[in-house]
Design a protein around this motif. Structure first.
Motif, mmCIF file in Angstrom:
data_model
loop_
_atom_site.group_PDB
_atom_site.id
_atom_site.type_symbol
_atom_site.label_atom_id
_atom_site.label_comp_id
_atom_site.label_asym_id
_atom_site.label_seq_id
_atom_site.Cartn_x
_atom_site.Cartn_y
_atom_site.Cartn_z
ATOM 1 N N ALA A 177 0.847 -1.188 0.000
ATOM 2 C CA ALA A 177 0.000 0.000 0.000
ATOM 3 C C ALA A 177 0.884 1.240 0.000
ATOM 4 C CB ALA A 177 -0.915 0.012 1.219
ATOM 5 N N LEU A 178 0.591 2.172 -0.899
ATOM 6 C CA LEU A 178 1.331 3.427 -0.943
ATOM 7 C C LEU A 178 0.894 4.293 0.239
ATOM 8 C CD1 LEU A 178 3.310 5.227 -2.586
ATOM 9 C CD2 LEU A 178 1.284 6.185 -3.715
ATOM 10 N N GLN A 179 1.840 4.640 1.096
ATOM 11 C CA GLN A 179 1.541 5.447 2.277
ATOM 12 C C GLN A 179 1.824 6.927 2.059
ATOM 13 O OE1 GLN A 179 3.826 3.607 5.415
ATOM 14 N NE2 GLN A 179 2.383 1.909 5.641
ATOM 15 N N GLN A 180 2.956 7.212 1.423
ATOM 16 C CA GLN A 180 3.296 8.594 1.084
ATOM 17 C C GLN A 180 4.009 8.615 -0.258
ATOM 18 O OE1 GLN A 180 4.690 7.777 4.453
ATOM 19 N NE2 GLN A 180 2.843 8.485 5.466
ATOM 20 N N ARG A 181 3.886 9.753 -0.934
ATOM 21 C CA ARG A 181 4.566 9.929 -2.220
ATOM 22 C C ARG A 181 5.242 11.291 -2.213
ATOM 23 N NH1 ARG A 181 1.850 9.297 -8.268
ATOM 24 N NH2 ARG A 181 3.659 10.075 -9.439
ATOM 25 N N TYR A 182 6.537 11.309 -2.542
ATOM 26 C CA TYR A 182 7.328 12.545 -2.550
ATOM 27 C C TYR A 182 8.105 12.643 -3.867
ATOM 28 C CZ TYR A 182 6.442 12.091 2.477
ATOM 29 O OH TYR A 182 5.851 11.926 3.707
ATOM 30 N N SER A 183 8.776 13.777 -4.055
ATOM 31 C CA SER A 183 9.575 13.971 -5.262
ATOM 32 C C SER A 183 11.072 14.012 -4.971
ATOM 33 C CB SER A 183 9.172 15.274 -5.959
ATOM 34 O OG SER A 183 9.435 16.386 -5.121
ATOM 35 N N THR A 184 11.460 13.994 -3.698
ATOM 36 C CA THR A 184 12.875 13.975 -3.324
ATOM 37 C C THR A 184 13.035 13.147 -2.055
ATOM 38 O OG1 THR A 184 12.882 15.856 -1.789
ATOM 39 C CG2 THR A 184 13.094 16.366 -4.153
ATOM 40 N N TRP A 185 14.285 12.815 -1.761
ATOM 41 C CA TRP A 185 14.587 12.092 -0.522
ATOM 42 C C TRP A 185 14.522 13.016 0.685
ATOM 43 C CZ3 TRP A 185 15.119 6.864 0.008
ATOM 44 C CH2 TRP A 185 15.170 6.124 -1.174
ATOM 45 N N ASN A 186 14.322 14.296 0.447
ATOM 46 C CA ASN A 186 14.084 15.256 1.526
ATOM 47 C C ASN A 186 12.592 15.492 1.731
ATOM 48 O OD1 ASN A 186 16.833 15.699 2.095
ATOM 49 N ND2 ASN A 186 16.984 17.108 0.376
ATOM 50 N N PHE A 187 11.757 14.681 1.076
ATOM 51 C CA PHE A 187 10.310 14.685 1.264
ATOM 52 C C PHE A 187 9.643 15.977 0.769
ATOM 53 C CE2 PHE A 187 10.730 11.501 5.017
ATOM 54 C CZ PHE A 187 10.952 10.481 4.109
ATOM 55 N N ALA A 191 6.077 15.345 -7.619
ATOM 56 C CA ALA A 191 6.338 16.017 -8.897
ATOM 57 C C ALA A 191 6.440 14.950 -9.976
ATOM 58 C CB ALA A 191 7.609 16.859 -8.818
ATOM 59 N N ASP A 192 6.610 15.399 -11.208
ATOM 60 C CA ASP A 192 6.590 14.469 -12.340
ATOM 61 C C ASP A 192 7.951 13.874 -12.675
ATOM 62 O OD1 ASP A 192 3.886 14.913 -12.690
ATOM 63 O OD2 ASP A 192 4.214 16.579 -14.112
ATOM 64 N N ASP A 193 9.041 14.429 -12.110
ATOM 65 C CA ASP A 193 10.363 14.005 -12.558
ATOM 66 C C ASP A 193 11.031 12.962 -11.675
ATOM 67 O OD1 ASP A 193 10.637 15.831 -10.486
ATOM 68 O OD2 ASP A 193 12.524 16.643 -11.246
ATOM 69 N N PHE A 194 10.536 12.805 -10.439
ATOM 70 C CA PHE A 194 11.162 11.831 -9.548
ATOM 71 C C PHE A 194 10.124 11.355 -8.538
ATOM 72 C CE2 PHE A 194 14.128 9.999 -6.480
ATOM 73 C CZ PHE A 194 15.141 9.518 -7.295
ATOM 74 N N LEU A 195 10.212 10.070 -8.199
ATOM 75 C CA LEU A 195 9.281 9.474 -7.235
ATOM 76 C C LEU A 195 10.053 8.895 -6.072
ATOM 77 C CD1 LEU A 195 6.461 8.355 -6.361
ATOM 78 C CD2 LEU A 195 7.010 6.307 -7.695
ATOM 79 N N VAL A 196 9.667 9.278 -4.888
ATOM 80 C CA VAL A 196 10.095 8.586 -3.677
ATOM 81 C C VAL A 196 8.829 8.084 -3.016
ATOM 82 C CG1 VAL A 196 11.211 8.766 -1.429
ATOM 83 C CG2 VAL A 196 12.186 9.972 -3.393
ATOM 84 N N ALA A 197 8.637 6.780 -3.042
ATOM 85 C CA ALA A 197 7.415 6.159 -2.551
ATOM 86 C C ALA A 197 7.687 5.455 -1.232
ATOM 87 C CB ALA A 197 6.874 5.159 -3.570
ATOM 88 N N VAL A 198 6.847 5.727 -0.254
ATOM 89 C CA VAL A 198 6.893 5.021 1.029
ATOM 90 C C VAL A 198 5.719 4.048 1.042
ATOM 91 C CG1 VAL A 198 6.838 5.215 3.530
ATOM 92 C CG2 VAL A 198 7.944 7.004 2.158
ATOM 93 N N LEU A 199 6.018 2.773 1.249
ATOM 94 C CA LEU A 199 5.002 1.734 1.155
ATOM 95 C C LEU A 199 5.015 0.858 2.392
ATOM 96 C CD1 LEU A 199 6.814 1.324 -1.958
ATOM 97 C CD2 LEU A 199 4.386 1.142 -2.406
ATOM 98 N N GLY A 200 3.908 0.169 2.623
ATOM 99 C CA GLY A 200 3.804 -0.807 3.692
ATOM 100 C C GLY A 200 2.958 -1.978 3.214
ATOM 101 N N ARG A 201 2.880 -2.995 4.038
ATOM 102 C CA ARG A 201 2.027 -4.142 3.717
ATOM 103 C C ARG A 201 0.565 -3.707 3.727
ATOM 104 N NH1 ARG A 201 3.250 -9.685 4.925
ATOM 105 N NH2 ARG A 201 5.482 -10.084 5.082
ATOM 106 N N LYS A 202 -0.222 -4.285 2.837
ATOM 107 C CA LYS A 202 -1.668 -4.056 2.859
ATOM 108 C C LYS A 202 -2.270 -4.715 4.087
ATOM 109 C CE LYS A 202 -2.809 -3.572 -2.057
ATOM 110 N NZ LYS A 202 -3.564 -4.177 -3.175
#
Length: 202
Positions: A177-187, A191-202
């Motif tokens: 499950a996608l918990q958060q979505r960011y565009s940089t490792w600094n949160f 944005a459209d150019d980079f994805l930093v996805a934080v996920l967990g078990r459903k």
């Protein structure tokens, strides 16, 4: 750009046997020059308690997992390139490094039981090197290694053959499950150019 039929890292190494040593030397040179190569690692460190179990998926030379091991975390790194694993073992001996493909690896404990991790990190565009047939199995394998309340953080750029929507669909199918979505490792915000996805078990 469509999904690759072959793992892009393996294809590159086959065409250029010096690719892995050159890659490793580039990171060592950047570190020697005083460049900050540990930004992703600092983010991961802030997400977990001291002494956490961390899996560095597609660890390369160990720059992320190795730094985390030096902060007191219990780190295992997996990468399919034996040369990069050898470099990680020399540079960061506190961590455990293992050769393996993310699509079919397993990390077992001393008694043979499957290990679970408080956090799994995959940085450096690792998932975009996977072939189309490796993508879903890799996410499924990572989910199986994730503790029930653990989190996974994966970062990669656009235009590399893995659309963000496709990745998120694969993650859902893998039981994540996608918990958060960011565009940089600094949160920063998405944005459209980079994805930093934080996920967990459903």
């Amino acid at each position: 750009m469509t999904a690759p039929e072959e793992n892009l890292w393996l294809a590159t190494v086959r065409k250029n046997p010096d690719h892995s040593p050159n890659f490793a030397q580039r990171w060592r040179t950047l570190a020697a020059e005083g460049q900050d190569i540990f930004g992703e690692a600092r983010t991961v460190d802030a997400m977990v308690a001291r002494g956490s179990r961390i899996l560095d998926a597609g660890c390369g030379t160990g720059r992320i997992g190795g730094w985390l091991s030096e902060q007191g975390h219990q780190v295992v790194g997996v990468d399919l390139d034996p040369h990069l694993i050898d470099v990680a073992r020399v540079d960061y001996p506190k961590a455990q490094w293992q050769v393996g493909n993310l699509a079919d690896f397993t990390i077992a404990g001393a008694a043979g039981e499957r290990q679970e991790f408080d956090l799994i990190v995959s940085a450096g565009n690792v998932v975009t090197f996977l072939s189309e047939s490796e993508r879903l199995p890799a996410l499924q394998q990572l989910r199986e290694q994730l503790a029930a309340d653990g989190r996974m953080i994966i970062g990669f750029g656009s235009g590399r053959g893995y659309a963000f929507d496709d990745f998120e669909a694969d993650a859902r199918e893998a039981g994540l499950a996608l918990q958060q979505r960011y565009s940089t490792w600094n949160f920063h915000l998405p944005a459209d150019d980079f994805l930093v996805a934080v996920l967990g078990r459903k």
